[in-house]
Design a protein around this motif. Structure first.
Motif, PDB file in Angstrom:
ATOM      1  N   MET A 196      45.794  62.720  33.069  1.00 44.27           N
ATOM      2  CA  MET A 196      45.824  62.031  31.909  1.00 44.27           C
ATOM      3  C   MET A 196      45.133  63.062  30.956  1.00 44.27           C
ATOM      4  SD  MET A 196      46.709  58.934  30.898  1.00 44.27           S
ATOM      5  CE  MET A 196      46.170  58.663  29.737  1.00 44.27           C
ATOM      6  N   ASP A 197      46.497  62.586  29.543  1.00 43.84           N
ATOM      7  CA  ASP A 197      45.736  63.583  28.464  1.00 43.84           C
ATOM      8  C   ASP A 197      46.018  63.340  27.327  1.00 43.84           C
ATOM      9  OD1 ASP A 197      47.101  65.839  30.028  1.00 43.84           O
ATOM     10  OD2 ASP A 197      49.649  64.959  29.753  1.00 43.84           O
ATOM     11  N   ASN A 198      44.437  61.661  28.236  1.00 42.08           N
ATOM     12  CA  ASN A 198      43.867  61.542  27.268  1.00 42.08           C
ATOM     13  C   ASN A 198      42.266  60.929  27.299  1.00 42.08           C
ATOM     14  OD1 ASN A 198      45.375  61.034  24.916  1.00 42.08           O
ATOM     15  ND2 ASN A 198      46.400  59.826  25.713  1.00 42.08           N
ATOM     16  N   PHE A 199      41.803  61.383  27.428  1.00 48.00           N
ATOM     17  CA  PHE A 199      40.120  60.568  27.642  1.00 48.00           C
ATOM     18  C   PHE A 199      40.130  59.004  28.320  1.00 48.00           C
ATOM     19  CE2 PHE A 199      37.553  63.684  25.009  1.00 48.00           C
ATOM     20  CZ  PHE A 199      38.293  65.082  25.513  1.00 48.00           C
ATOM     21  N   LEU A 200      40.511  58.375  27.515  1.00 48.82           N
ATOM     22  CA  LEU A 200      41.073  56.441  28.165  1.00 48.82           C
ATOM     23  C   LEU A 200      42.318  56.633  28.503  1.00 48.82           C
ATOM     24  CD1 LEU A 200      40.133  55.041  24.170  1.00 48.82           C
ATOM     25  CD2 LEU A 200      38.875  55.382  26.120  1.00 48.82           C
ATOM     26  N   PRO A 201      42.164  55.936  29.604  1.00 51.13           N
ATOM     27  CA  PRO A 201      43.520  55.764  30.596  1.00 51.13           C
ATOM     28  C   PRO A 201      44.799  54.497  29.362  1.00 51.13           C
ATOM     29  CG  PRO A 201      41.752  53.543  31.649  1.00 51.13           C
ATOM     30  CD  PRO A 201      41.315  55.577  30.323  1.00 51.13           C
ATOM     31  N   GLU A 202      45.680  55.113  29.856  1.00 55.02           N
ATOM     32  CA  GLU A 202      47.014  54.005  29.518  1.00 55.02           C
ATOM     33  C   GLU A 202      46.552  53.139  29.111  1.00 55.02           C
ATOM     34  OE1 GLU A 202      51.787  54.614  28.689  1.00 55.02           O
ATOM     35  OE2 GLU A 202      50.802  56.096  29.519  1.00 55.02           O
ATOM     36  N   PRO A 203      46.475  51.848  27.951  1.00 56.95           N
ATOM     37  CA  PRO A 203      46.010  50.758  28.104  1.00 56.95           C
ATOM     38  C   PRO A 203      47.644  49.393  28.719  1.00 56.95           C
ATOM     39  CG  PRO A 203      46.923  51.292  25.394  1.00 56.95           C
ATOM     40  CD  PRO A 203      46.786  52.185  26.507  1.00 56.95           C
ATOM     41  N   GLU A 204      47.084  48.614  28.952  1.00 56.30           N
ATOM     42  CA  GLU A 204      48.091  47.361  29.389  1.00 56.30           C
ATOM     43  C   GLU A 204      49.669  47.516  28.299  1.00 56.30           C
ATOM     44  OE1 GLU A 204      48.624  43.076  30.093  1.00 56.30           O
ATOM     45  OE2 GLU A 204      46.826  43.951  31.061  1.00 56.30           O
ATOM     46  N   LEU A 205      50.850  47.744  28.949  1.00 54.87           N
ATOM     47  CA  LEU A 205      51.739  47.443  27.942  1.00 54.87           C
ATOM     48  C   LEU A 205      51.795  45.965  27.193  1.00 54.87           C
ATOM     49  CD1 LEU A 205      53.818  49.233  26.645  1.00 54.87           C
ATOM     50  CD2 LEU A 205      55.538  48.623  28.091  1.00 54.87           C
ATOM     51  N   THR A 206      51.642  45.803  25.807  1.00 54.81           N
ATOM     52  CA  THR A 206      51.647  44.863  24.795  1.00 54.81           C
ATOM     53  C   THR A 206      53.575  44.901  24.412  1.00 54.81           C
ATOM     54  OG1 THR A 206      50.843  45.646  23.004  1.00 54.81           O
ATOM     55  CG2 THR A 206      49.052  44.194  24.941  1.00 54.81           C
ATOM     56  N   ASP A 207      53.715  43.954  24.147  1.00 52.21           N
ATOM     57  CA  ASP A 207      54.775  43.948  22.777  1.00 52.21           C
ATOM     58  C   ASP A 207      54.832  45.390  22.013  1.00 52.21           C
ATOM     59  OD1 ASP A 207      56.102  42.310  24.506  1.00 52.21           O
ATOM     60  OD2 ASP A 207      55.526  40.467  23.638  1.00 52.21           O
ATOM     61  N   ALA A 208      53.530  44.734  21.402  1.00 53.13           N
ATOM     62  CA  ALA A 208      53.036  46.134  20.163  1.00 53.13           C
ATOM     63  C   ALA A 208      53.655  47.148  20.067  1.00 53.13           C
ATOM     64  CB  ALA A 208      52.559  45.735  19.492  1.00 53.13           C
ATOM     65  N   ALA A 209      52.305  48.011  21.976  1.00 50.55           N
ATOM     66  CA  ALA A 209      52.738  49.290  22.373  1.00 50.55           C
ATOM     67  C   ALA A 209      54.359  49.900  22.386  1.00 50.55           C
ATOM     68  CB  ALA A 209      51.977  49.091  23.572  1.00 50.55           C
ATOM     69  N   ALA A 224      50.651  80.542  16.513  1.00 51.17           N
ATOM     70  CA  ALA A 224      48.762  80.764  15.123  1.00 51.17           C
ATOM     71  C   ALA A 224      48.134  79.690  15.626  1.00 51.17           C
ATOM     72  CB  ALA A 224      49.661  79.984  13.534  1.00 51.17           C
ATOM     73  N   VAL A 225      48.702  78.692  16.474  1.00 50.39           N
ATOM     74  CA  VAL A 225      48.560  77.184  16.384  1.00 50.39           C
ATOM     75  C   VAL A 225      46.476  77.929  17.650  1.00 50.39           C
ATOM     76  CG1 VAL A 225      47.885  74.998  17.271  1.00 50.39           C
ATOM     77  CG2 VAL A 225      49.105  75.667  15.755  1.00 50.39           C
ATOM     78  N   THR A 226      45.808  78.894  17.465  1.00 56.52           N
ATOM     79  CA  THR A 226      45.213  79.569  18.678  1.00 56.52           C
ATOM     80  C   THR A 226      43.309  78.370  19.114  1.00 56.52           C
ATOM     81  OG1 THR A 226      44.046  81.002  16.981  1.00 56.52           O
ATOM     82  CG2 THR A 226      45.615  81.242  18.400  1.00 56.52           C
ATOM     83  N   TYR A 227      43.723  77.362  17.945  1.00 55.33           N
ATOM     84  CA  TYR A 227      42.405  76.298  17.851  1.00 55.33           C
ATOM     85  C   TYR A 227      42.798  75.588  18.347  1.00 55.33           C
ATOM     86  CZ  TYR A 227      45.372  75.385  13.562  1.00 55.33           C
ATOM     87  OH  TYR A 227      46.146  75.821  12.889  1.00 55.33           O
ATOM     88  N   GLY A 228      41.628  74.309  18.344  1.00 56.51           N
ATOM     89  CA  GLY A 228      41.640  72.823  19.305  1.00 56.51           C
ATOM     90  C   GLY A 228      41.948  72.550  20.086  1.00 56.51           C
ATOM     91  N   ARG A 229      42.342  71.930  21.437  1.00 57.25           N
ATOM     92  CA  ARG A 229      43.021  71.192  21.974  1.00 57.25           C
ATOM     93  C   ARG A 229      44.369  71.599  22.759  1.00 57.25           C
ATOM     94  NH1 ARG A 229      38.687  67.871  24.024  1.00 57.25           N
ATOM     95  NH2 ARG A 229      38.354  66.466  22.520  1.00 57.25           N
ATOM     96  N   PRO A 230      44.139  72.534  23.658  1.00 57.75           N
ATOM     97  CA  PRO A 230      45.262  73.338  24.389  1.00 57.75           C
ATOM     98  C   PRO A 230      46.581  72.147  24.783  1.00 57.75           C
ATOM     99  CG  PRO A 230      43.464  73.112  26.172  1.00 57.75           C
ATOM    100  CD  PRO A 230      43.449  72.492  24.647  1.00 57.75           C
ATOM    101  N   PRO A 231      47.999  72.490  24.328  1.00 56.90           N
ATOM    102  CA  PRO A 231      48.700  71.917  24.758  1.00 56.90           C
ATOM    103  C   PRO A 231      48.814  70.914  25.722  1.00 56.90           C
ATOM    104  CG  PRO A 231      49.460  73.780  23.762  1.00 56.90           C
ATOM    105  CD  PRO A 231      48.450  73.832  23.778  1.00 56.90           C
ATOM    106  N   ALA A 232      49.578  70.226  26.385  1.00 61.35           N
ATOM    107  CA  ALA A 232      50.204  69.106  28.022  1.00 61.35           C
ATOM    108  C   ALA A 232      51.107  71.097  28.652  1.00 61.35           C
ATOM    109  CB  ALA A 232      50.347  68.227  27.072  1.00 61.35           C
ATOM    110  N   THR A 233      50.585  70.644  30.160  1.00 57.22           N
ATOM    111  CA  THR A 233      50.916  71.948  30.492  1.00 57.22           C
ATOM    112  C   THR A 233      52.269  71.451  30.434  1.00 57.22           C
ATOM    113  OG1 THR A 233      49.884  71.540  32.119  1.00 57.22           O
ATOM    114  CG2 THR A 233      48.826  73.615  30.436  1.00 57.22           C
TER     115      THR A 233
END
Length: 196
Positions: free
Chosen positions: A1-14, A185-194
């Motif tokens: 998972m590429d976020n700390f929270l699991p993907e939420p239930e899929l609503t119409d808005a999501a 140039a982007v050598t900071y922050g969270r590394p990209p997903a692989t």
């Protein structure tokens, strides 16, 4: 998972949020999987950000300068890659990579003042003073535009803070699509997903 929270239930808005990503990018962005918890909040935030920019007459290029400067100051790799790529299209790859590294020499004079203001707002908003506002005015910006730039940066910082605090990794596709100098140039922050 590429976020700390699991993907939420899929609503119409999501589902609508995901469909927009698929139509615009060809994939669902990690930040959309995070904001799927409150897609209406994201829509409201983006509407507010857009309204502030339009109210201040900020051009797409100026918006890219402001976001690239504030995101890189915050250490937000996600928005730095996304907006660095946009700035590269508007101002050239070298100028965009420079802004992400804190070097604004590739920008026009007024844009350099904007970038410096965005960094001050991101780094230490209590450290700004009347001289900073005078510098913006001297660069040709009226008070309406100064307010708009400040509110725009503050709202973008709120967006970045949610993404960064909850671990949204820049998408592998986003990194791959960014120009080489922007990626470097982007050598900071969270590394990209692989993986995509």
């Amino acid at each position: 998972m590429d976020n700390f929270l699991p993907e939420p239930e899929l609503t119409d808005a999501a589902a609508r949020l995901y469909d927009e990503d698929l139509a615009d990018n060809g994939y669902v962005m990690n930040l959309s999987r995070l904001w799927a918890y409150q897609p209406d909040t994201l829509a409201g935030l983006f509407e507010l950000v857009g309204g502030v920019a339009e109210g201040g007459g900020l051009t797409p290029r100026q918006r890219a300068v402001l976001v690239a400067a504030c995101a890189s100051t915050l250490g937000d790799s996600y928005c730095s890659l996304a907006w660095g790529a946009r700035l590269a299209k508007a101002a050239g790859e070298e100028a965009a990579a420079g802004v992400l590294r804190g070097d604004d020499s590739g920008l026009e004079a007024a844009e350099r003042v904007m970038a410096a203001w965005a960094r001050k707002v991101a780094r230490d908003p209590n450290g700004t003073g009347p001289a900073d506002v005078r510098e913006l005015r001297a660069a040709g910006f009226d008070d309406r535009q100064v307010f708009a730039m400040t509110a725009f940066v503050a709202l973008r910082l709120a967006f970045s803070t949610v993404n960064d605090a909850l671990g949204a990794l820049p998408d592998a596709e986003l990194r791959a699509a960014a120009p080489p100098l922007v990626r470097a140039a982007v050598t900071y922050g969270r590394p990209p997903a692989t993986t995509a």
